[in-house]
Structure formats: C-alpha cells, structure tokens
Motif scaffolding. Structure first.
Motif: not given
Length: 402
Positions: A77-78, A82-83, A86, A89-90, A107, A192-194, A370
C-alpha cells in the motif's frame, strides 16, 4: 549500627560505595559480553512488539502467516501511494490489531514497520544503547558505537528489493519540495496521496510541478492543472506553460498505458534487456577492477617487504603512488557495484510494471490514480497538445492530447 555517630555514618557510606562499584562492574561486564556477542554475530532475537515472527520449535524465528500478510499489505500500500494516515485508517477499518494488541495504529508505528530490516530477512544490531547504567536511559546509536548488519539471518517476509524501494520512497517523500514557493517557511513540502499527478506532472518550460486548480466559469466548474511558478509569480517566471485540462490528461495517460500493454510492451522488454546487458559491460566490470586491485595489492606487499632492507625516497614515492591507485580502484569498484545494483532495481521495476499492467483488463476504460502512482514516475508538459510520460525504470513515450 547507630547512624547518630560519625563512625557508623562513614561505614554506611563506604559500604554503599562498594555496593555501587560492584553493581557498576557487573553492569560493565554484562554490557561488554553483549557487545562482544554482537561482534561475533551472537544475539537474542527480540520477538516483543515484532509483528510477523514467532519463536519456532528449533528456537529460530519462523513466520506467522496471518501477520505476514499484514506486513506485505502495509509495504504494498505504501508503494502504491497510500499515505501513512491512509494505511492507518485501512488497518483500523479492517480491525487489525498492532503487535501489542491495540486497536489503534499510530503513524510512527507504521513507519517503524516500513524501516524494519527484519522483514527483509536481515538484522541490524546495536541500534540503541544505554549510556549510564544508573539512569538506564536508552539512546539511539548515532555513531557512538559500531553497528553490525547481518544479511539472510532468518526467513524474509518481503523481498529485499521491495524493502529497498520502500526506503527510497520514504526518502523521496521526506525530500519533497513545497507546493507553494511564496508562503513556504522551509524548503521541504508535505506528501499528499490525494492526487497522483501532484508529484508527477511537471512543467517542460521551468521544471516546476503543476497544481490542481478548480475554475468556476459562469457557474460551471472545470478542473485544470497549472504550473505553480506561473500561478504564483506570473509570466516573468514561466511565460509559456500551458493550462492542462484534467479530463484530457487522464485520457492521454489512459491511452499511453493501454498502448504500453497492447503494442509497445515489446519495446519496453527490449529496453529492459539492454539495461541488464549494459550493467555488466565496459568500465562497470567489477571483476576486472578486482583483478587490478589484487595485482596492485601484491605489488604493494612486495614493496613493503623491501622497506625493511633499504629505505629510499624513490621507494616511498612508489608505495604512495600504488596506495593512491588502489584507493581510486576501490572507489571505482564501489561506484560500479552501486550502478549495477541501481540497474537491477530498474530492471525489476520495469518487470513489475509489465506484471501490474498484465493484471489489469486488456482495455482500460477508466483512469486510475493508483495505477498512475505505481507505474509512472514523471510526466513533462511539452505543449498544450503533447506530454512526455516516463515510466518507473526509465522507459519514456510521447503522448498527444485530444
């Protein structure tokens, strides 16, 4: 013992001093034994707060399959963009507990997992130390004591190449430039991963990154990407940067990925083979450099034997010259090994790209942030109609916008 008398107080002071000296001596002996064990590769594997491993029947570390999947998910995921927040949260949404059994992830815990070399099968000894046995305060070893790195010490949960890619990604995110030049207090930005394009879309004119902007025209909203230099400083800093519509950019990237999967994949494979062949050619021949080093070393030893019989200025100059040549050869060898390793990583990344694309539908119909994050390294805006896409590993193609 009557403490009201001076003699008794002095006896207590002496006995306390002897006890402290004995305690200090024992602590010093234990510490010395542990450090000698590190030097010889002897140590106790710490399973406490280490997700993914447990002590096996033979006393050696063994992988816990369920926990290993969590580690692999965090690493993947990293790398997928993903931050840390994120990923946190997952993990919490899936109800996955930490190594200590807590429901909430921090974190700092996730970054420690990402930087833990144990998951690549290696181990680094003496990361921390206790400076004063009376205080018992644990300090991070920042060069005060030697560290010992042992490769292939136990079964790996993730490939070593993946571990190195994660370390590079951590360093890249830490060194990110600020998105605004006017109001930034430091020269470091925040990851930022947005949007995947935030760190990949650059101006072909000034080299600055693009920023996502929402225009409102007569009540109608339109999303575009604009050069940050042009936005903040006007035409004096970047006179020719075009404004790019997000929809057109997404469509162009989608077409580029589809063409790579269907048509130009063979070119990428050819580029991959050229990279692997060139990594062992010419000035990067590590074996040839090592042979030269061995020859120089033999000559150096022979001259050193002569210094006992006679000493001369000529001999000293000769020894110094060979010593300098050996130092240069060692530097060349180090650079060559590093260069070959980098090319191997690039080759693996290119293979990974082809594998990822092959797992997607043959004809992608929707843009994916992604996928862009995983396989595209840089997109340079050449003009309003043309962009140049650089995939991870160095392969580049030009794509026209409609």
């Amino acid at each position: 013992i009557d403490t009201s008398h001076m003699n008794s107080e002095m006896i207590l002071t002496c006995l306390s001093a002897f006890a402290q000296a004995e305690s200090e001596s024992m602590s010093g002996n234990v510490t010395k034994g542990i450090r000698m064990g590190y030097k010889n590769g002897r140590f106790a594997f710490r399973y406490v707060n280490c997700l993914g491993y447990r002590q096996g029947a033979d006393g050696e570390p063994e992988i816990v399959p369920e926990e290993a999947e969590i580690i692999r998910m965090i690493y993947q995921n990293y790398l997928d963009g993903d931050s840390l927040v994120k990923i946190k949260n997952t993990l919490e949404e899936k109800g996955i507990p930490t190594a200590t059994g807590k429901k909430e992830w921090g974190t700092a815990v996730i970054i420690r997992v990402l930087q833990n070399e144990k998951y690549a099968g290696d181990i680094l000894l003496q990361k921390t130390y206790v400076d004063d046995f009376l205080e018992g305060k644990i300090k991070t070893n920042r060069g005060e004591l030697p560290k010992y790195y042992i490769e292939n010490n136990h079964p790996a949960i993730i490939p070593r190449e993946m571990f190195h890619r994660v370390q590079e990604e951590i360093a890249r995110r830490k060194s990110k430039r600020p998105t605004t030049q006017k109001n930034s207090k430091t020269n470091r930005g925040k990851f930022s991963s947005q949007y995947a394009l935030s760190e990949r879309l650059v101006c072909g004119n000034c080299g600055c990154h693009y920023r996502r902007v929402t225009w409102s025209i007569h009540g109608r909203k339109e999303v575009v990407w604009r050069c940050i230099n042009r936005l903040e400083f006007g035409k004096k800093m970047c006179p020719d940067s075009p404004t790019m519509k997000e929809e057109s950019l997404h469509q162009a990237i989608l077409e580029a990925v589809n063409s790579l999967a269907q048509g130009t994949g063979k070119e990428m494979v050819s580029c991959l083979q050229d990279t692997l062949v060139s990594s062992t050619a010419g000035k990067f021949d590590v074996h040839a450099i090592q042979r030269q080093l061995d020859e120089k070393g033999q000559e150096f030893d022979r001259l050193l034997c002569l210094t006992g019989e006679e000493e001369s200025e000529f001999l000293d100059r000769k020894i110094k010259k060979i010593s300098d040549e050996m130092a240069k050869l060692r530097e060349q060898k180090e650079q060559a090994e590093k260069w070959i390793e980098q090319n191997k990583i690039k080759a693996l990344e290119m293979e990974s790209i082809m594998k990822r694309i092959s797992q997607e539908p043959l004809d992608l119909t929707e843009y994916s942030d992604s996928l862009t994050y995983r396989i595209i390294e840089r997109i340079a805006v050449i003009s309003k109609e043309e962009i140049q896409i650089q995939f991870v590993g160095g392969y580049e193609i030009k794509q026209y916008l409609k």
